[in-house]
Design a protein around this motif. Structure first.
Motif, short mmCIF file in Angstrom:
data_model
loop_
_atom_site.label_atom_id
_atom_site.label_comp_id
_atom_site.label_asym_id
_atom_site.label_seq_id
_atom_site.Cartn_x
_atom_site.Cartn_y
_atom_site.Cartn_z
N GLN A 162 -9.79 0.67 4.09
CA GLN A 162 -10.82 1.63 3.75
C GLN A 162 -10.60 2.91 4.54
OE1 GLN A 162 -14.86 0.51 4.72
NE2 GLN A 162 -15.69 1.72 3.04
N ASN A 171 -4.24 -6.66 -9.38
CA ASN A 171 -4.88 -7.32 -8.24
C ASN A 171 -4.82 -8.82 -8.48
OD1 ASN A 171 -6.98 -8.59 -6.61
ND2 ASN A 171 -7.63 -6.51 -6.11
N LEU A 179 -5.60 6.92 -0.77
CA LEU A 179 -7.00 6.55 -0.75
C LEU A 179 -7.85 7.79 -0.52
CD1 LEU A 179 -7.06 3.31 1.48
CD2 LEU A 179 -7.35 3.44 -0.98
N THR A 238 -4.55 -2.85 -12.29
CA THR A 238 -3.80 -2.50 -11.08
C THR A 238 -3.14 -3.71 -10.44
OG1 THR A 238 -5.85 -2.65 -9.77
CG2 THR A 238 -5.21 -0.47 -10.57
N ILE A 262 0.83 -1.20 0.00
CA ILE A 262 0.00 0.00 0.00
C ILE A 262 0.86 1.25 0.00
CG2 ILE A 262 -1.53 1.37 1.46
CD1 ILE A 262 -3.05 -0.62 -0.01
N GLU A 303 -13.10 5.46 0.08
CA GLU A 303 -12.54 4.54 -0.90
C GLU A 303 -11.97 3.33 -0.18
OE1 GLU A 303 -9.07 4.35 -4.38
OE2 GLU A 303 -9.38 6.18 -3.20
N SER A 304 -12.05 2.18 -0.83
CA SER A 304 -11.49 0.96 -0.24
C SER A 304 -10.62 0.26 -1.27
CB SER A 304 -12.61 0.01 0.23
OG SER A 304 -13.40 -0.40 -0.86
N ARG A 305 -9.70 -0.51 -0.78
CA ARG A 305 -8.81 -1.27 -1.65
C ARG A 305 -8.50 -2.60 -0.98
NH1 ARG A 305 -5.02 2.14 -2.10
NH2 ARG A 305 -5.74 3.06 -4.05
N SER A 306 -8.56 -3.69 -1.75
CA SER A 306 -8.26 -5.01 -1.19
C SER A 306 -6.99 -5.56 -1.83
CB SER A 306 -9.42 -5.98 -1.41
OG SER A 306 -9.67 -6.15 -2.78
N GLU A 319 -10.19 -2.35 -14.10
CA GLU A 319 -9.33 -1.64 -13.14
C GLU A 319 -8.58 -2.62 -12.25
OE1 GLU A 319 -7.45 1.66 -11.66
OE2 GLU A 319 -8.78 1.46 -13.40
N SER A 320 -9.24 -3.68 -11.78
CA SER A 320 -8.57 -4.62 -10.88
C SER A 320 -7.46 -5.39 -11.59
CB SER A 320 -9.58 -5.59 -10.25
OG SER A 320 -10.14 -6.45 -11.23
#
Length: 366
Positions: free
Chosen positions: A214, A181, A70, A179, A29, A74-77, A175-176
């Motif tokens: 998040q 993921n 962020l 990026t 992150i 907004e959230s990111r996993s 997007e995933s």
């Protein structure tokens, strides 16, 4: 026992980027924020580790939200790096990498890291074109991020349509994937393997630990959960969805007998032209000879006798014959719903699926 008679790419080791050193979640992150001095980064990593290990601990130190790119709400996993070290996850990664490289060996494409090699859409485009036989109208090479997203949009739209995502939402997005993921990429590749019944065995019930960060009201929070990547599959094509033949075998034996009679009448109608006749659907097709001859008769072309073994002497010869027959089927736009090994092992359900595919296309040929 050998598999399909096609060139194999050299086995590529799983990239050491994910396994050679343990990376914390906050390490990944943090790369999205501005660079900090080494000491500050280490402090943030330690605070992040405490927050992840003790998410319900009210005394856990607050992580400065300015460290992470962020927006509010907004959230990111991101997958927890330790999950990538689990033997089943590593096995799944290697199986998928080897499968992609085997499929794309003729294009001289070698994948070593599914995060770094698939995000721009180039490999996914080639893989989809190889699996479907359809060319996509996209630029071969795209350098800009916007161009890569546009290409990914075209590729994933085609993939989603083929996989049947007309109304439901897939577990990946442009997007995933762009990026990098890895969870989304794994879901996408597993879906392709299952849909196209790839001749590989996926490790079953693979889970990964996902950490979701998040930002709410300017405060960064995180939580962990388990995400299932693979399930428990049957041995035929590694696919768990049931089809009409499963229902016939389990609940309608009288209708199954009618289907078998129709199929054997169909194949003998054509094999009789060469003075051959099949009596048992599972055993008479296991060596692949009838399948090869049948494809020539149905397709209206001569099958070179030197391309397959007329009198196979061992299982390897049989697998070669069935694989060659499957190649002939694919040349005619058909997708065999089985593996060559399934036919050689006299799996009746697999043989019926293949013959029914031929029956559907050629039943009106005299």
């Amino acid at each position: 026992m050998s598999t399909l008679s096609r060139p194999k790419s050299p086995r590529t080791p799983v990239s050491g980027k994910n396994f050679d050193k343990e990376e914390s979640f906050w390490d990944k992150i943090g790369t999205l924020g501005r660079k900090k001095r080494i000491k500050e980064v280490q402090e943030v990593q330690e605070e992040g580790k405490i927050a992840i290990d003790s998410p319900g601990n009210p005394n856990a130190p607050e992580i400065p939200p300015e460290e992470y790119n962020l927006e509010d709400n907004e959230s990111r996993s991101i997958i927890q790096p330790a999950s990538l070290q689990h033997p089943h996850v590593r096995e799944l990664l290697q199986v998928l990498i080897d499968w992609i490289n085997d499929e794309l060996v003729e294009d001289r494409i070698i994948v070593t890291d599914i995060e770094e090699d698939l995000y721009d859409g180039q490999v996914l485009q080639k893989l989809f074109e190889k699996l479907t036989g359809h060319k996509l109208n996209v630029p071969e090479v795209t350098q800009s991020a916007e161009g890569q997203r546009q290409k990914l949009t075209v590729v994933l739209n085609a993939v989603n349509h083929t996989l049947g995502f007309h109304h439901s939402i897939p577990q990946w997005t442009v997007e995933s994937i762009h990026t990098k993921n890895i969870v989304s990429i794994l879901h996408l590749l597993v879906a392709l393997v299952r849909h196209f019944r790839a001749p590989i065995r996926l490790p079953e019930n693979v889970h990964v630990t996902v950490v979701m960060a998040q930002k709410v009201n300017g405060k960064l929070t995180s939580k962990q959960f388990q995400e299932q990547i693979t399930q428990q599959y049957d041995d035929v094509g590694m696919r768990c969805e049931r089809d009409a033949f499963d229902t016939l075998f389990d609940h309608a034996p009288e209708k199954l007998a009618v289907v078998k009679k129709s199929l054997i009448t169909f194949v003998n109608k054509h094999l009789n032209k060469l003075n051959f006749e099949a009596a048992d659907l599972s055993s008479d097709f296991k060596d692949g000879v009838f399948l090869c001859l049948l494809m020539g008769l149905l397709g209206g072309f001569f099958v070179p006798l030197h391309e397959f073994h007329l009198t196979p002497k061992d299982p390897d010869h049989m697998v070669h014959n069935v694989a060659f027959a499957f190649e002939l089927m694919m040349d005619q736009g058909l997708k065999p719903k089985a593996r060559p090994e399934d036919i050689v092992n006299m799996d009746l359900k697999s043989t019926l699926r293949v013959l029914y595919t031929l029956f559907t296309k050629y039943r009106n040929i005299s």
